[in-house]
Design an enzyme around this catalytic site. Structure first.
Site, PDB file in Angstrom:
ATOM      1  N   SER A 113       8.059   9.348  11.057  1.00  0.00           N
ATOM      2  CA  SER A 113       7.003  10.318  10.774  1.00  0.00           C
ATOM      3  C   SER A 113       7.371  11.661  11.379  1.00  0.00           C
ATOM      4  CB  SER A 113       5.689   9.833  11.395  1.00  0.00           C
ATOM      5  OG  SER A 113       4.770  10.898  11.452  1.00  0.00           O
ATOM      6  N   SER A 132       0.841  -1.203   0.000  1.00  0.00           N
ATOM      7  CA  SER A 132       0.000   0.000   0.000  1.00  0.00           C
ATOM      8  C   SER A 132       0.869   1.244   0.000  1.00  0.00           C
ATOM      9  CB  SER A 132      -0.871  -0.044   1.272  1.00  0.00           C
ATOM     10  OG  SER A 132      -1.649   1.114   1.394  1.00  0.00           O
ATOM     11  N   THR A 155      -2.118   8.548   1.022  1.00  0.00           N
ATOM     12  CA  THR A 155      -2.054   7.084   0.969  1.00  0.00           C
ATOM     13  C   THR A 155      -3.320   6.515   1.599  1.00  0.00           C
ATOM     14  OG1 THR A 155      -1.037   6.919   3.162  1.00  0.00           O
ATOM     15  CG2 THR A 155       0.476   7.121   1.271  1.00  0.00           C
ATOM     16  N   LYS A 193       7.372   6.419  16.729  1.00  0.00           N
ATOM     17  CA  LYS A 193       8.202   7.006  15.674  1.00  0.00           C
ATOM     18  C   LYS A 193       9.345   7.817  16.293  1.00  0.00           C
ATOM     19  CE  LYS A 193       5.830   5.563  12.039  1.00  0.00           C
ATOM     20  NZ  LYS A 193       6.421   4.726  10.982  1.00  0.00           N
ATOM     21  N   TYR A 233       1.372   6.471  18.222  1.00  0.00           N
ATOM     22  CA  TYR A 233       2.057   6.408  16.931  1.00  0.00           C
ATOM     23  C   TYR A 233       3.310   7.297  16.955  1.00  0.00           C
ATOM     24  CZ  TYR A 233       2.579   7.416  11.890  1.00  0.00           C
ATOM     25  OH  TYR A 233       3.056   7.602  10.620  1.00  0.00           O
TER      26      TYR A 233
HETATM   27  N1  LIG Z   1       1.485   8.807   4.331  1.00  0.00           N
HETATM   28  C1  LIG Z   1       2.043   9.723   5.116  1.00  0.00           C
HETATM   29  O1  LIG Z   1       1.809  10.934   4.985  1.00  0.00           O
HETATM   30  C2  LIG Z   1       2.990   9.305   6.197  1.00  0.00           C
HETATM   31  C3  LIG Z   1       3.496  10.306   7.045  1.00  0.00           C
HETATM   32  C4  LIG Z   1       4.411   9.946   8.010  1.00  0.00           C
HETATM   33  C5  LIG Z   1       4.831   8.648   8.122  1.00  0.00           C
HETATM   34  N2  LIG Z   1       4.321   7.684   7.303  1.00  0.00           N
HETATM   35  C6  LIG Z   1       4.797   6.300   7.467  1.00  0.00           C
HETATM   36  O2  LIG Z   1       5.004   5.714   6.201  1.00  0.00           O
HETATM   37  C7  LIG Z   1       4.797   4.314   6.272  1.00  0.00           C
HETATM   38  C8  LIG Z   1       3.812   3.897   5.203  1.00  0.00           C
HETATM   39  O3  LIG Z   1       2.590   4.553   5.459  1.00  0.00           O
HETATM   40  P1  LIG Z   1       1.420   4.700   4.386  1.00  0.00           P
HETATM   41  O4  LIG Z   1       0.911   6.088   4.552  1.00  0.00           O
HETATM   42  O5  LIG Z   1       1.862   4.222   3.063  1.00  0.00           O
HETATM   43  O6  LIG Z   1       0.333   3.724   5.050  1.00  0.00           O
HETATM   44  P2  LIG Z   1      -0.574   2.552   4.445  1.00  0.00           P
HETATM   45  O7  LIG Z   1      -1.137   2.943   3.144  1.00  0.00           O
HETATM   46  O8  LIG Z   1      -1.541   2.212   5.541  1.00  0.00           O
HETATM   47  O9  LIG Z   1       0.435   1.345   4.284  1.00  0.00           O
HETATM   48  C9  LIG Z   1       0.928   0.688   5.412  1.00  0.00           C
HETATM   49  C10 LIG Z   1       1.573  -0.609   5.002  1.00  0.00           C
HETATM   50  O10 LIG Z   1       2.043  -1.270   6.195  1.00  0.00           O
HETATM   51  C11 LIG Z   1       1.523  -2.597   6.192  1.00  0.00           C
HETATM   52  N3  LIG Z   1       1.369  -3.117   7.549  1.00  0.00           N
HETATM   53  C12 LIG Z   1       0.601  -2.637   8.546  1.00  0.00           C
HETATM   54  N4  LIG Z   1       0.715  -3.426   9.625  1.00  0.00           N
HETATM   55  C13 LIG Z   1       1.564  -4.424   9.297  1.00  0.00           C
HETATM   56  C14 LIG Z   1       2.081  -5.542   9.973  1.00  0.00           C
HETATM   57  N5  LIG Z   1       1.725  -5.817  11.223  1.00  0.00           N
HETATM   58  N6  LIG Z   1       2.971  -6.338   9.345  1.00  0.00           N
HETATM   59  C15 LIG Z   1       3.325  -6.090   8.065  1.00  0.00           C
HETATM   60  N7  LIG Z   1       2.864  -5.051   7.346  1.00  0.00           N
HETATM   61  C16 LIG Z   1       1.992  -4.224   7.968  1.00  0.00           C
HETATM   62  C17 LIG Z   1       0.201  -2.494   5.467  1.00  0.00           C
HETATM   63  O11 LIG Z   1      -0.234  -3.771   5.056  1.00  0.00           O
HETATM   64  P3  LIG Z   1      -1.772  -4.060   4.609  1.00  0.00           P
HETATM   65  O12 LIG Z   1      -1.847  -3.671   3.181  1.00  0.00           O
HETATM   66  O13 LIG Z   1      -1.917  -5.522   4.845  1.00  0.00           O
HETATM   67  O14 LIG Z   1      -2.629  -3.218   5.503  1.00  0.00           O
HETATM   68  C18 LIG Z   1       0.590  -1.581   4.326  1.00  0.00           C
HETATM   69  O15 LIG Z   1       1.285  -2.293   3.337  1.00  0.00           O
HETATM   70  C19 LIG Z   1       4.324   4.027   7.681  1.00  0.00           C
HETATM   71  O16 LIG Z   1       5.393   3.604   8.488  1.00  0.00           O
HETATM   72  C20 LIG Z   1       3.821   5.380   8.155  1.00  0.00           C
HETATM   73  O17 LIG Z   1       3.882   5.498   9.551  1.00  0.00           O
HETATM   74  C21 LIG Z   1       3.395   7.984   6.342  1.00  0.00           C
END
Ligand SMILES: NC(=O)c1ccc[n+]([C@@H]2O[C@H](COP(=O)([O-])OP(=O)(O)OC[C@H]3O[C@@H](n4cnc5c(N)ncnc54)[C@H](OP(=O)(O)O)[C@@H]3O)[C@@H](O)[C@H]2O)c1
Length: 323
Positions: A182, A59, A243, A212, A208
């Protein structure tokens, strides 16, 4: 380029960083890319022959990271807790990057037993890049299979254990380990006295951000542990990217900021850059938009060495690290 131009570029970049909102949105990279001194893209074949692992590759940013690494020629292991979803994502990336070498591996990163099983099953003899991207923000206090608070298990314990177990494959060749952290951690200090979040009312965003923050606070210690073996470790925060995770976990934020959010590739840019840029970046740093950044923006979040060591002692024991 003269040094005054470079300094002006750096100054504007820093201003974007410290004012947070403009820098975190899509405005950040749109401006920074035009500033003098913006680091070059990696060579198009930078990762040919390299083996990479991306957790949470099903994702958002993980998918974009996996695709970015594949475009640069890497073999990419897509680590997914749901292998069917992993297979769908593999096909999706293959349609856009024909000929890519993509392997789906199953692992629930929050489950330490599953992390051990994954490392055994994957049988990697050489690993060049390990991206700890899997992340989540459970709405209520949740515990992992081993009874640890979920965000701490998923963002810290599982990744640290996975890296430690993969050391033989990572050692000796400038391998890179990237924690996707994050910007939310800027608002929290380390809580080494309560890593399980047992005191006070549970807040998803606080839990969260604390986990982080823990990733970032432990960077110097992790660098000390792994860098002598030639492993470069760093963290990057992606800013704010559109996302599925943000849409589900922060619907109001998503609605209000929607048009300003980066796309997933924009959020994954620095992760891919850290994986592929030459020479290897310095170890133990926090990165955003291809530049190392301060780990604190407020005095009240600063931590002493003792608390950091206390957190590390807890992490080692909870993750069951050897030595
Ligand atoms: N998007 C942002 O603006 C943002 C900002 C700051 C930090 N981040 C960080 O960026 C990273 C990706 O975030 P995203 O926004 O792309 O979120 P996302 O769309 O929810 O993707 C999260 C991914 O992590 C996987 N996941 C969750 N729990 C898991 C587990 N127990 N074991 C293995 N995989 C697991 C999910 O798998 P499933 O598909 O099975 O759910 C998915 O592939 C995260 O660490 C998040 O904290 C994102």
């Amino acid at each position: 380029m003269d040094s005054l131009t470079l300094r002006l570029g750096r100054g504007l970049d820093t201003l974007l960083d410290r004012t947070v909102a403009p820098g975190f949105t899509r405005i950040g990279p749109a401006v920074r890319r035009r500033l003098p001194g913006w680091p070059a893209d990696p060579a198009p074949d930078a990762l040919v022959g390299k083996v990479t692992v991306v957790t949470g590759a099903t994702s958002g940013l993980g998918l974009a990271t996996a695709e970015g690494l594949a475009v640069l020629g890497a073999e990419v292991h897509l680590v997914a807790r749901d292998p069917d979803k992993g297979a769908r994502v593999r096909d999706e990336i293959l349609a856009r990057v024909p000929g890519a070498t993509l392997v789906v591996d199953r692992c629930d990163v929050s489950d330490l037993d599953d992390v051990r099983r994954f490392v055994d099953a994957a049988g990697l003899v050489r690993l060049d890049v390990l991206v700890h991207n899997a992340g989540a923000m459970p709405a209520t206090r949740t515990e992992s299979a081993q009874g640890h608070e979920m965000t701490m298990a998923l963002h810290l314990l599982g990744p640290v254990l996975m890296t430690d177990l993969l050391r033989p494959a990572l050692a000796g060749h400038d391998a890179r380990v990237v924690f996707v952290t994050s910007g939310g951690m800027y608002g929290q200090r380390l809580h080494a006295d309560d890593p399980a979040y047992l005191s006070g009312e549970y807040s998803p965003t606080t839990a969260y951000a604390r986990s982080k923050r823990a990733q970032v606070e432990l960077l110097p210690i992790l660098a000390q542990r792994w860098t002598p073996e030639g492993v470069v470790v760093g963290a990057t925060h992606p800013g704010w990217a559109d996302t599925p995770g943000v849409e589900t976990s922060l619907p109001t934020f998503h609605r209000l900021t929607g048009p300003l959010l980066r796309d997933a590739a924009g959020g994954a840019d620095t992760t891919v850059w850290l994986a592929a840029t030459e020479p290897a970046p310095a170890s133990g740093l926090l990165w955003h938009d291809r530049r190392d950044r301060p780990t604190h923006l407020m005095k009240k979040t600063r931590t002493g060495e003792t608390e950091r060591e206390q957190m590390w002692a807890w992490c080692r024991e909870a993750a069951g690290l050897e030595a």
